[in-house]
Design a protein around this motif. Structure first.
Motif, short mmCIF file in Angstrom:
data_model
loop_
_atom_site.label_atom_id
_atom_site.label_comp_id
_atom_site.label_asym_id
_atom_site.label_seq_id
_atom_site.Cartn_x
_atom_site.Cartn_y
_atom_site.Cartn_z
N GLU A 1 0.83 -1.21 0.00
CA GLU A 1 0.00 0.00 0.00
C GLU A 1 0.86 1.26 0.00
OE1 GLU A 1 -2.47 -0.48 3.40
OE2 GLU A 1 -3.77 -1.98 2.45
N GLU A 2 1.99 1.22 0.73
CA GLU A 2 2.88 2.39 0.78
C GLU A 2 3.48 2.68 -0.59
OE1 GLU A 2 7.09 3.81 2.86
OE2 GLU A 2 5.92 2.21 3.79
N ILE A 3 3.84 1.64 -1.31
CA ILE A 3 4.50 1.82 -2.61
C ILE A 3 3.51 2.14 -3.72
CG2 ILE A 3 5.87 0.64 -4.39
CD1 ILE A 3 7.04 -1.07 -2.07
N TYR A 4 2.39 1.44 -3.72
CA TYR A 4 1.48 1.52 -4.87
C TYR A 4 0.18 2.25 -4.61
CZ TYR A 4 4.52 -2.08 -6.87
OH TYR A 4 5.59 -2.78 -7.36
N GLY A 5 -0.11 2.61 -3.36
CA GLY A 5 -1.38 3.25 -3.08
C GLY A 5 -2.53 2.32 -3.45
N ASP A 6 -3.50 2.85 -4.19
CA ASP A 6 -4.66 2.03 -4.58
C ASP A 6 -4.56 1.53 -6.02
OD1 ASP A 6 -5.01 4.37 -5.98
OD2 ASP A 6 -7.06 4.74 -5.30
N GLU A 7 -3.34 1.58 -6.59
CA GLU A 7 -3.18 1.07 -7.97
C GLU A 7 -2.99 -0.45 -8.02
OE1 GLU A 7 -1.06 3.58 -11.10
OE2 GLU A 7 -0.04 4.20 -9.25
N ILE A 8 -2.40 -0.99 -6.96
CA ILE A 8 -2.09 -2.43 -6.92
C ILE A 8 -2.73 -3.03 -5.68
CG2 ILE A 8 -0.26 -4.16 -6.68
CD1 ILE A 8 -0.25 -3.00 -9.43
N GLY A 9 -3.46 -4.13 -5.87
CA GLY A 9 -4.07 -4.83 -4.75
C GLY A 9 -3.10 -5.82 -4.11
N TRP A 10 -3.57 -6.54 -3.13
CA TRP A 10 -2.74 -7.50 -2.39
C TRP A 10 -3.59 -8.70 -1.99
CZ3 TRP A 10 -2.83 -9.74 2.47
CH2 TRP A 10 -1.63 -10.30 2.94
N LEU A 11 -3.03 -9.89 -2.14
CA LEU A 11 -3.71 -11.11 -1.72
C LEU A 11 -2.78 -11.91 -0.83
CD1 LEU A 11 -5.52 -12.40 -4.96
CD2 LEU A 11 -6.60 -11.53 -2.87
N PRO A 12 -3.30 -12.51 0.24
CA PRO A 12 -2.46 -13.34 1.11
C PRO A 12 -2.02 -14.61 0.39
CG PRO A 12 -4.76 -13.55 1.73
CD PRO A 12 -4.70 -12.45 0.70
N TRP A 13 -1.00 -15.27 0.95
CA TRP A 13 -0.45 -16.47 0.33
C TRP A 13 -1.53 -17.51 0.06
CZ3 TRP A 13 2.90 -19.06 -2.38
CH2 TRP A 13 2.86 -20.45 -2.34
#
Length: 699
Positions: free
Chosen positions: A160-172
């Motif tokens: 979130e710090e690097i990409y803001g709301d441009e890139i999402g994140w999913l857990p392993w």
């Protein structure tokens, strides 16, 4: 962030090349560009896709087809035949068959029913990850910079710090059908996203054209790299250095002594081929304060540890004290401890249907002050394993520098390493060739017999080190064989067999390049003709220095290497019928060749208790491709028989009992036989390959 990193991945897209490309060609072009840089993805790692409208071969209608990297491919080098093609409507219909996470492996079997146009390229387990994303073009990559974020303890916050709301994140989540549905869910719920970071795994990006997708991938990778570089600036990597690197020559010397010993101790289940890497990033890691702690945590990205095992072995070498003898003496215990640890890991994590435990020896060896050794079933696999571990090093550098590096949980790692689908893929691998895992060296490698011998060994899977005094001819031969076979299995080193230090160094290079030695082919040649009373001491010494002393030096140093390795081995001496039958006007040549045969017999006696066989091939009248026939020797032999040089080959053919010409390939076949397991119970023997010459009969 206004300052850009100097480590940016360059944009190589060339509109002048792509303006007339079809959509499949654009996908291939994009894939090859991305795969050409190991900072973007490692060999065989990642995958790319495009949803393309194609004409159905049955109905003639336009249908939506998923083109996605097939199983076992490499995006950096693949052509169009490397893509699996599947009907999108059929892929969507599979959702109704999905029974949940515990049954997701069965979904792989359904992919075959979705094949478009009878494509024989098998679809990979990553197919659903691309199929269900609501975007036309998708890249899944393993960039070091992004995996450093993905493998950090607070991966989500850093994303979130690097990409803001441009890139999402999913857990392993292990790659498979469920992960494909999770990607679809997040991309559909957040249509503004340009991609997703997968915890401990990699990066997904997408776009509505191949070029847009490519540029988004580079933009997101470079953003992570810039952020990392700024955070890590002036910060010592891995807690700083506590060991100093040895000089380059000394590093190779240590590797040359260590690798054959390791190879011998770890080849009981499968012959190993080694690779040595002392790149700056490797040395930075092996010399660091955090080496042991981070190495023990293992790798994070599944692609990494499938190649490298879950963790490496840190060799107890002290470059300051140069305790190599003690290290070698203690290797049995170090390896035994590693094997016990791996077996315990297997027992803790195995499931009722897990495949049997595989080879428990390490793949990666980290040597402080020296570098990294990697061992695998062949040279390419060993080299690539080392390259993957460099990716892992880069990931650990970034993650430990901005957060806390996290390896995959042990059970997750095991479930991927011993995944039944992975096991099925291993079982489908073609049977190894007879010489796979063997390392051969050929002296006189640039001559006709040397080239033919190398080709014969390479045909059946061996690695070959060519040695020759003629640097130009050696380069040409090495390049030709590399083109015909592959760069990993052919090497060349200039060597004069009469130069003791040169022979020692050439053996050392063989050990460093491949990890050891199995087959020594002594073939360096010279020939001379002169009546006894006209034979000068220089001529006598020249013949004996090459054909007797030179063969002795090669045999002695090869024997040392085979003995240190303790795996047996084969020596094949290329002598001559003149070693058995004297010829007039060739006293220096004949006696030197006779000495060579006797040398081979002595080696057979001393080598037998060690499983080292020694045999002789006796050629006769091999004119084609042979450099000893290109000069004065040919003229002298023709003169001795009162013939023109053009008639000499026909003379020898008619002289033979079988009335056949003897070619380099014939000698190579004899050498191959004596070097192979087909002659496993033969040593101290002489094999005549001369089309029949009665005076040369050995009995």
């Amino acid at each position: 962030m206004t300052q850009e990193s100097s480590n940016q991945i360059p944009n190589l897209w060339d509109d002048s090349q792509t303006s007339k490309m079809t959509e499949p060609d654009l996908l291939r072009y994009r894939s090859n560009l991305l795969g050409s840089d190991m900072r973007v993805t490692n060999y065989g790692g990642g995958n790319t896709s495009a949803k393309i409208d194609c004409q159905d071969p049955l109905t003639g209608d336009q249908v939506e087809v998923l083109w996605v990297k097939g199983s076992g491919g490499d995006i950096g080098s693949m052509g169009l035949d490397g893509f699996a093609t599947l009907y999108m409507d059929k892929l969507r219909s599979l959702k109704g068959l999905y029974r949940g996470l515990e049954h997701e492996d069965e979904m792989v079997g359904y992919l075959l029913h979705c094949t478009f146009n009878l494509n024989t390229r098998a679809a990979s387990i990553d197919t659903p990850l691309h199929a269900y994303l609501p975007h036309k073009h998708v890249d899944h990559l393993h960039p070091d910079a992004v995996i450093a974020i993905a493998a950090s303890k607070n991966s989500r916050e850093l994303t979130e710090e690097i990409y803001g709301d441009e890139i999402g994140w999913l857990p392993w989540l292990r790659p498979g059908y469920q992960l494909g549905l999770e990607l679809e869910k997040i991309a559909t719920a957040k249509p503004h996203l340009k991609g997703v970071v997968l915890e401990a795994h990699g990066l997904f990006t997408w776009g509505e054209s191949s070029k847009a997708c490519y540029e988004t991938s580079l933009k997101m990778i470079n953003r992570a790299q810039t952020w990392l570089d700024q955070k890590l600036q002036d910060k010592p990597a891995f807690g700083g250095a506590i060991t100093q690197s040895l000089g380059a020559g000394k590093r190779r010397q240590v590797a040359a002594q260590l690798m054959p010993v390791i190879r011998g101790k770890t080849s009981s289940r499968q012959r190993q081929i080694g690779h040595f890497n002392d790149a700056p990033e490797v040395l930075e890691f092996v010399n660091s304060a955090e080496l042991t702690r981070l190495a023990e945590l293992g790798t994070s990205c599944p692609d990494h540890f499938l190649r490298t095992k879950i963790k490496p072995l840190v060799v107890d070498y002290d470059p300051a004290g140069d305790n190599l003898d003690a290290v070698i003496a203690g290797l049995d215990e170090q390896l035994a401890a590693y094997n016990r640890d791996y077996a315990a890991y297997y027992e803790r994590c195995k499931r009722d249907n897990s495949p049997a435990m595989r080879d428990s020896n390490p793949v990666i060896y980290l040597v402080p002050g020296v570098g990294m050794l990697s061992f695998a079933k062949d040279k390419a696999t060993a080299r690539i394993a080392g390259e993957f571990y460099i990716n892992a090093i880069n990931v650990m550098r970034g993650a430990s520098g901005v957060s806390e590096y996290m390896g995959l949980p042990e059970q997750e790692a095991f479930d991927i390493e011993y995944w039944l689908l992975e096991e099925a893929k291993l079982q489908r691998m073609p049977k190894p060739k007879p010489m796979a895992g063997r390392i051969a060296m050929v002296t006189g490698g640039a001559g006709g017999i040397g080239q033919a011998t190398a080709a014969r060994l390479l045909d059946d899977g061996a690695c070959v080190m060519l040695m020759d005094i003629d640097a130009e001819a050696l380069t040409e031969t090495t390049e030709a064989l590399t083109t015909q076979y592959d760069k990993d299995r052919v090497r060349g080193v200039r060597m004069d067999v009469t130069d003791e230090a040169g022979v020692v160094q050439a053996m050392r290079e063989t050990a460093v390049e491949y990890g050891g030695l199995d087959i020594v082919v002594s073939n360096a040649g010279i020939a001379s003709s002169a009546p006894l009373d006209e034979t000068t001491l220089d001529l006598w010494n020249r013949n004996h220095s090459i054909l007797s002393t030179g063969y002795f030096l090669v045999a002695r140093e090869g024997f040392k290497l085979l003995k240190a390795q303790n795996m047996g081995g084969n020596m094949v001496f290329v002598a001559s019928k003149n070693g058995l039958v004297a010829s007039a006007n060739a006293v220096a040549y004949c006696t030197a060749k006779a000495a060579e045969i006797q040398l081979a017999r002595c080696v057979a006696l001393e080598g037998a208790p060690l499983g080292i066989r020694s045999n002789v091939v006796n050629p006769d009248a091999v004119l084609r491709g042979s450099r000893i026939w290109t000069g004065k020797w040919k003229e002298e032999r023709a003169e001795a028989y009162d013939l023109s040089t053009d008639d000499l080959e026909e003379h020898y053919r008619k002289r033979s009992l079988l009335k056949l010409s003897v070619l380099p390939e014939d000698i190579a076949e004899g050498i191959y036989f004596l070097a192979s397991d087909a002659s496993a119970k033969s040593t101290g023997n002489v094999l005549n390959v001369d089309a029949g010459h009665a005076p040369s009969f050995t009995r």
